[in-house]
Design a protein around this motif. Structure first.
Motif, PDB file in Angstrom:
ATOM      1  N   UNK A  89       0.976  -1.240   0.198  1.00 55.85           N
ATOM      2  CA  UNK A  89       0.042  -0.179   0.171  1.00 55.85           C
ATOM      3  C   UNK A  89       0.850   1.441   0.047  1.00 55.85           C
ATOM      4  N   UNK A  90       0.836   1.980  -0.941  1.00 58.87           N
ATOM      5  CA  UNK A  90       1.248   3.247  -1.551  1.00 58.87           C
ATOM      6  C   UNK A  90       1.667   4.435  -0.367  1.00 58.87           C
ATOM      7  N   UNK A  91       0.150   4.693   0.886  1.00 55.06           N
ATOM      8  CA  UNK A  91      -0.127   5.311   1.809  1.00 55.06           C
ATOM      9  C   UNK A  91       0.376   5.304   2.794  1.00 55.06           C
ATOM     10  N   UNK A  92       0.579   3.603   3.126  1.00 54.82           N
ATOM     11  CA  UNK A  92       1.328   2.963   4.269  1.00 54.82           C
ATOM     12  C   UNK A  92       2.224   2.514   4.257  1.00 54.82           C
ATOM     13  N   UNK A  93       3.048   2.335   2.763  1.00 58.13           N
ATOM     14  CA  UNK A  93       3.472   1.420   3.062  1.00 58.13           C
ATOM     15  C   UNK A  93       3.497  -0.318   3.774  1.00 58.13           C
ATOM     16  N   UNK A  94       2.807  -0.613   4.593  1.00 54.70           N
ATOM     17  CA  UNK A  94       2.456  -1.857   5.124  1.00 54.70           C
ATOM     18  C   UNK A  94       2.702  -3.117   3.573  1.00 54.70           C
ATOM     19  N   UNK A  95       3.403  -3.808   3.623  1.00 49.43           N
ATOM     20  CA  UNK A  95       2.597  -5.098   2.933  1.00 49.43           C
ATOM     21  C   UNK A  95       1.521  -5.715   3.572  1.00 49.43           C
ATOM     22  N   UNK A  96       0.706  -5.951   2.137  1.00 51.40           N
ATOM     23  CA  UNK A  96      -1.212  -6.065   2.552  1.00 51.40           C
ATOM     24  C   UNK A  96      -0.801  -7.370   2.089  1.00 51.40           C
ATOM     25  N   UNK A  97       0.009  -8.041   1.593  1.00 50.97           N
ATOM     26  CA  UNK A  97      -0.186  -9.598   1.935  1.00 50.97           C
ATOM     27  C   UNK A  97       1.145  -9.924   0.490  1.00 50.97           C
TER      28      UNK A  97
ATOM     29  N   UNK B  51       4.288   2.219  13.280  1.00 50.27           N
ATOM     30  CA  UNK B  51       4.360   3.794  14.361  1.00 50.27           C
ATOM     31  C   UNK B  51       5.079   4.730  13.304  1.00 50.27           C
ATOM     32  N   UNK B  52       5.251   4.779  11.831  1.00 48.37           N
ATOM     33  CA  UNK B  52       6.366   5.765  11.321  1.00 48.37           C
ATOM     34  C   UNK B  52       5.149   6.734  11.157  1.00 48.37           C
ATOM     35  N   UNK B  53       3.935   5.879  11.099  1.00 48.80           N
ATOM     36  CA  UNK B  53       1.802   6.769  10.329  1.00 48.80           C
ATOM     37  C   UNK B  53       2.079   6.769  11.387  1.00 48.80           C
ATOM     38  N   UNK B  54       1.373   6.484  12.622  1.00 47.49           N
ATOM     39  CA  UNK B  54       1.560   6.579  13.936  1.00 47.49           C
ATOM     40  C   UNK B  54       2.092   8.290  14.281  1.00 47.49           C
ATOM     41  N   UNK B  55       3.602   8.136  14.429  1.00 46.96           N
ATOM     42  CA  UNK B  55       4.401   9.334  14.768  1.00 46.96           C
ATOM     43  C   UNK B  55       3.263  10.630  13.491  1.00 46.96           C
ATOM     44  N   UNK B  56       3.820  10.234  12.242  1.00 46.03           N
ATOM     45  CA  UNK B  56       3.427  11.010  11.834  1.00 46.03           C
ATOM     46  C   UNK B  56       1.249  11.868  11.684  1.00 46.03           C
TER      47      UNK B  56
ATOM     48  N   UNK C 286       0.080  11.717  14.773  1.00 38.88           N
ATOM     49  CA  UNK C 286       0.450  12.543  16.034  1.00 38.88           C
ATOM     50  C   UNK C 286       1.039  14.378  15.869  1.00 38.88           C
ATOM     51  N   UNK C 287       2.135  14.281  14.813  1.00 34.78           N
ATOM     52  CA  UNK C 287       3.057  15.696  14.627  1.00 34.78           C
ATOM     53  C   UNK C 287       1.569  16.262  14.166  1.00 34.78           C
ATOM     54  N   UNK C 288       1.042  15.621  13.120  1.00 39.37           N
ATOM     55  CA  UNK C 288      -0.201  16.003  11.929  1.00 39.37           C
ATOM     56  C   UNK C 288      -1.376  17.200  13.545  1.00 39.37           C
ATOM     57  N   UNK C 289      -2.001  16.261  13.727  1.00 42.52           N
ATOM     58  CA  UNK C 289      -2.119  16.361  14.874  1.00 42.52           C
ATOM     59  C   UNK C 289      -1.942  17.936  15.176  1.00 42.52           C
ATOM     60  N   UNK C 290      -1.390  17.424  16.269  1.00 42.85           N
ATOM     61  CA  UNK C 290       0.046  18.551  17.640  1.00 42.85           C
ATOM     62  C   UNK C 290      -0.065  19.699  16.746  1.00 42.85           C
ATOM     63  N   UNK C 291       0.049  20.026  15.512  1.00 47.18           N
ATOM     64  CA  UNK C 291      -0.269  20.610  14.728  1.00 47.18           C
ATOM     65  C   UNK C 291      -0.736  21.669  13.851  1.00 47.18           C
TER      66      UNK C 291
END
Length: 235
Positions: free
Chosen positions: A101-109, A219-224, A226-231
């Motif tokens: 998935x190009x949004x999260x870079x997760x391996x979907x399957x 974790x990387x997605x969650x950090x991004x 959190x940064x967006x929410x704090x802004x």
């Protein structure tokens, strides 16, 4: 044998056919395989001296490059990418197909097999579709290999509301995100292992994806986020 020949793009002959049948547990002598290959017209491409001509790959009619090297996705399950890489074991080759998935870079399957065949690719796509949260259209980008241009694969994509996207010849950079994942996988795990069997390689690759790569991407997605929410919450 017809299936193995089709999956190879029509390039393998009796010796390779014999090896693939042995790998699948089919018992037949090389002479018998050669006779059946001849009777059924499943001839391979003879190897030429020096630089031989490569079989030209063609993008199936009606398919376009919908991705256009835009690897940024605003939402999950809107842009996927799929590709295949080879892993060497003492038992023989193992091929790994991933859907990313190009949004999260997760391996979907992911799916693995001792041959590069269309069913391996279709399994990975079907499993990815099965766990989707939404049913909207998804662009699925790949190269122009015969596993992706085949009729079965293209019909599956239409049935599952996936838009097939393909590069033109010589545009390997179009699959850069998948190739980047394969490079990291090999640097961080595969290059430090000597797999005795294909099953050992399968287990180790699955472990890497589920316990290293995907958690790291989450974790990387969650950090991004959190940064967006704090802004947004700044006075």
């Amino acid at each position: 044998m017809h299936e193995i020949h089709d999956d190879s793009g029509g390039i393998i002959g009796a010796p390779r056919m014999y090896e693939d049948l042995q790998a699948e547990g089919k018992q037949a002598s090389l002479n018998r395989v050669a006779r059946l290959v001849s009777l059924n017209g499943l001839f391979g491409w003879s190897r030429k001296k020096g630089r031989g001509a490569k079989r030209k790959s063609v993008r199936a009619a009606g398919l376009s490059n919908h991705l256009k090297r835009d690897f940024y996705a605003r939402e999950p399950e809107t842009k996927w990418m799929t590709a295949i890489t080879k892993v060497v074991t003492l038992e023989g080759k193992l091929y790994l197909c991933v859907v990313l998935d190009l949004f999260s870079k997760l391996i979907v399957k992911l799916s693995m097999h001792h041959r590069q065949e269309r069913h391996m690719v279709m399994r990975a796509v079907e499993m990815g579709v099965w766990q989707r949260q939404e049913q909207h259209n998804v662009i699925l980008h790949s190269d122009r290999g015969t596993r992706f241009t085949g009729g079965d694969y293209q019909r599956l994509l239409k049935q599952k509301n996936l838009t097939s996207s393909m590069s033109k010849v010589g545009h390997c950079a179009d699959n850069a995100t998948c190739e980047g994942f394969f490079d990291v996988l090999k640097r961080e795990r595969i290059n430090y292992r000597q797999y005795r069997t294909r099953d050992e390689a399968r287990a180790d690759i699955f472990d890497y994806v589920e316990r290293s790569h995907n958690p790291r991407m989450r974790r990387r997605l969650a950090n991004e986020n959190n940064k967006f929410t704090s802004l947004l919450n700044r006075p």
